[in-house]
Write an enzyme that holds these catalytic residues in place. Structure first.
Site, PDB file in Angstrom:
ATOM      1  N   ARG A   1      18.062  -4.397  -8.715  1.00  0.00           N
ATOM      2  CA  ARG A   1      18.163  -6.231  -8.545  1.00  0.00           C
ATOM      3  C   ARG A   1      18.169  -5.945  -6.911  1.00  0.00           C
ATOM      4  NH1 ARG A   1      23.935  -9.389  -9.668  1.00  0.00           N
ATOM      5  NH2 ARG A   1      24.895  -7.608  -8.484  1.00  0.00           N
TER       6      ARG A   1
ATOM      7  N   TYR B   1      27.087 -35.629 -33.102  1.00  0.00           N
ATOM      8  CA  TYR B   1      25.487 -35.775 -32.834  1.00  0.00           C
ATOM      9  C   TYR B   1      24.868 -34.954 -33.721  1.00  0.00           C
ATOM     10  CZ  TYR B   1      25.910 -38.029 -28.031  1.00  0.00           C
ATOM     11  OH  TYR B   1      26.148 -38.928 -27.238  1.00  0.00           O
TER      12      TYR B   1
ATOM     13  N   MET C   1      28.942 -34.271 -24.124  1.00  0.00           N
ATOM     14  CA  MET C   1      29.120 -34.032 -22.751  1.00  0.00           C
ATOM     15  C   MET C   1      30.736 -34.301 -22.387  1.00  0.00           C
ATOM     16  SD  MET C   1      27.662 -36.217 -19.578  1.00  0.00           S
ATOM     17  CE  MET C   1      26.013 -36.040 -20.063  1.00  0.00           C
TER      18      MET C   1
ATOM     19  N   LYS D   1      33.482 -13.941  -4.993  1.00  0.00           N
ATOM     20  CA  LYS D   1      32.473 -15.007  -4.838  1.00  0.00           C
ATOM     21  C   LYS D   1      32.898 -16.088  -5.743  1.00  0.00           C
ATOM     22  CE  LYS D   1      30.191 -11.675  -7.908  1.00  0.00           C
ATOM     23  NZ  LYS D   1      29.464 -10.368  -8.256  1.00  0.00           N
TER      24      LYS D   1
HETATM   25  C1  LIG Z   1      30.060  -9.563  -8.908  1.00  0.00           C
HETATM   26  C2  LIG Z   1      30.012  -8.046  -8.241  1.00  0.00           C
HETATM   27  C3  LIG Z   1      31.137  -7.202  -8.413  1.00  0.00           C
HETATM   28  C4  LIG Z   1      32.382  -7.388  -9.440  1.00  0.00           C
HETATM   29  O1  LIG Z   1      31.944  -7.308 -10.582  1.00  0.00           O
HETATM   30  P1  LIG Z   1      33.027  -7.483 -11.789  1.00  0.00           P
HETATM   31  O2  LIG Z   1      32.343  -7.098 -12.900  1.00  0.00           O
HETATM   32  O3  LIG Z   1      33.156  -9.046 -11.893  1.00  0.00           O
HETATM   33  O4  LIG Z   1      33.929  -6.817 -11.715  1.00  0.00           O
HETATM   34  C5  LIG Z   1      31.095  -5.905  -7.813  1.00  0.00           C
HETATM   35  N1  LIG Z   1      30.228  -5.547  -7.055  1.00  0.00           N
HETATM   36  C6  LIG Z   1      28.855  -6.386  -6.725  1.00  0.00           C
HETATM   37  C7  LIG Z   1      27.704  -5.875  -6.276  1.00  0.00           C
HETATM   38  C8  LIG Z   1      28.911  -7.678  -7.594  1.00  0.00           C
HETATM   39  O5  LIG Z   1      27.581  -8.390  -7.297  1.00  0.00           O
END
Ligand SMILES: *Cc1c(COP(=O)(O)O)cnc(C)c1O
Length: 392
Positions: free
Chosen positions: A151, A273, A332, A52
């Site tokens: 979640r 800054y 930046m 992802k």
């Molecule tokens: C992002 C995610 C993972 C991978 O998690 P890592 O900690 O990066 O290995 C696995 N399962 C779900 C549901 C996720 O959202």
């Protein structure tokens, strides 16, 4: 030492090398090695790959191609759009969509591209059932049961009711039951065991389908947590899976910034800054062409940001064989490093300073910015000149 894999190339990844202030080198061989190491550790469970967010910021296409070549056959993405992009690269892979956004028309595209949605609520189940009804056949899906993260996912009671009902109607075809651990990176956290037990009970209601609980850190909680399919993400990309334990994974990403100016400042002068740092000695400053617009977070400043608690020192870079601190606020486009200890003449304009990579662990760079490896990788900006190397 500087990474020997990194040699100037005139053009790669869109941004001409000579025009880029920062460069990102992705070691695809290390990525494949990390996947193979987890696959070996988890056998007989299958090891998928979570790609992802553009392969955790490292580039979906090269990452997915390499993992396919390494033997990975199952992938997880977050959104349907990521799934469609991956399908174009991986015609035969199994692709699960974690956040399928059913109900607004995505179901048609998901089915057309042979993606498998993870159904996260009873209403998503209802949408998929009605879609499968109009399609004329039960299409595959994953059922996400929430075991303590709150979640996404059905409650265990909802999952049980669904399992009983679908056993009769066979309206949809669950191929995977999954859940997600909230605290896997803290092995001693009591929620791990509770979630594992709750997931085992839920799995008993879904006989004959695959089961998946563990992310990267979950794999390291032991065999009980691996079930039939594991879903590592960050560990593939070189992140430390378990907080406070040595990192068994190989580093995959190296971020560097070009030194664009060396300046000499006097004790008593201030830097960057807000004039938040006053020099205690005559100082050689390397001004480098990467800043928070490149995902080198402002919270990594050497001084003057109230956001970061704990670790007061700010981030460091690595150049001329030394670890050198960020001076004052990250801006930046430019970050300032104190290279005095490298010695007069040791560092020059046109040299590259490592922000993270083989010498500055990704997780250390993240900690110094008050964040985690995941956020550091996924916020790498568009200005990076990206190179993909196969260095062994
Ligand atoms: C992002 C995610 C993972 C991978 O998690 P890592 O900690 O990066 O290995 C696995 N399962 C779900 C549901 C996720 O959202």
């Amino acid at each position: 030492m500087a990474n020997p894999a990194i040699e100037p190339t005139p053009l790669a990844g869109g941004v001409p090398y000579r025009l880029a202030g920062c460069r990102l080198t992705v070691d695809l061989e290390a990525l494949a090695t990390n996947w193979r190491a987890l696959a070996g550790k988890c056998r007989p469970a299958e090891t998928a790959a979570v790609v992802k967010a553009d392969g955790y910021g490292l580039g979906l296409e090269p990452v997915a191609r390499k993992l396919l070549a390494a033997g990975c056959a199952t992938f997880f993405v977050a959104t349907p759009s990521e799934g469609v992009a991956l399908r174009g690269l991986a015609p035969d892979a199994r692709i699960f969509v974690l956040v399928p956004m059913l109900g607004d028309g995505a179901e048609t595209d998901i089915a057309a591209h042979g993606l498998v949605p993870c159904l996260n609520s009873t209403s998503e189940i209802a949408v998929w059932e009605s879609f499968c009804g109009s399609h004329g056949s039960p299409l595959p899906c994953a059922i996400h049961v929430d075991t303590g993260m709150n979640r996404l996912g059905l409650t265990p009671a909802e999952a049980r009711a669904f399992a009983e009902e679908n056993a009769l109607t066979q309206a949809i075809e669950p191929v995977l039951l999954m859940s997600h651990l909230a605290c896997a990176d803290e092995p001693a956290h009591p929620l791990n065991r509770r979630q594992c037990e709750a997931f085992g009970l839920a799995a008993a209601e879904f006989k004959g389908i695959e089961t998946s609980l563990a992310n990267s850190a979950g794999i390291f909680l032991g065999q009980d947590y691996r079930f039939g399919l594991v879903r590592p993400g960050i560990a593939l990309y070189g992140g430390q899976p378990v907080t406070g334990h040595p990192n068994p994974m190989r580093p995959v990403a190296t971020a560097e910034a070009r030194i664009v100016q060396i300046r000499y400042a006097r004790a008593g002068e201030t830097v960057s800054y807000g004039a938040t740092v006053t020099l205690r000695r005559d100082t050689i400053i390397a001004a480098c062409a990467a800043g928070y617009a490149d995902g080198y977070h402002r919270a990594a400043s050497g001084a003057g940001v109230p956001l970061r608690s704990g670790d007061g020192a700010g981030a460091s870079g690595f150049v001329a064989g030394r670890t050198v601190p960020v001076l004052g606020r990250v801006t930046m486009d430019v970050t300032l490093f104190d290279v005095t200890d490298c010695g007069e003449g040791a560092v020059g304009r046109g040299d590259w300073i490592e922000l993270f990579g083989p010498n500055i662990p990704l997780d250390e760079a993240a900690r110094a910015a008050g964040t985690i490896s995941y956020e550091l990788l996924t916020s790498l900006g568009a200005r990076y000149h990206r190179r993909y190397v196969e260095a062994a």
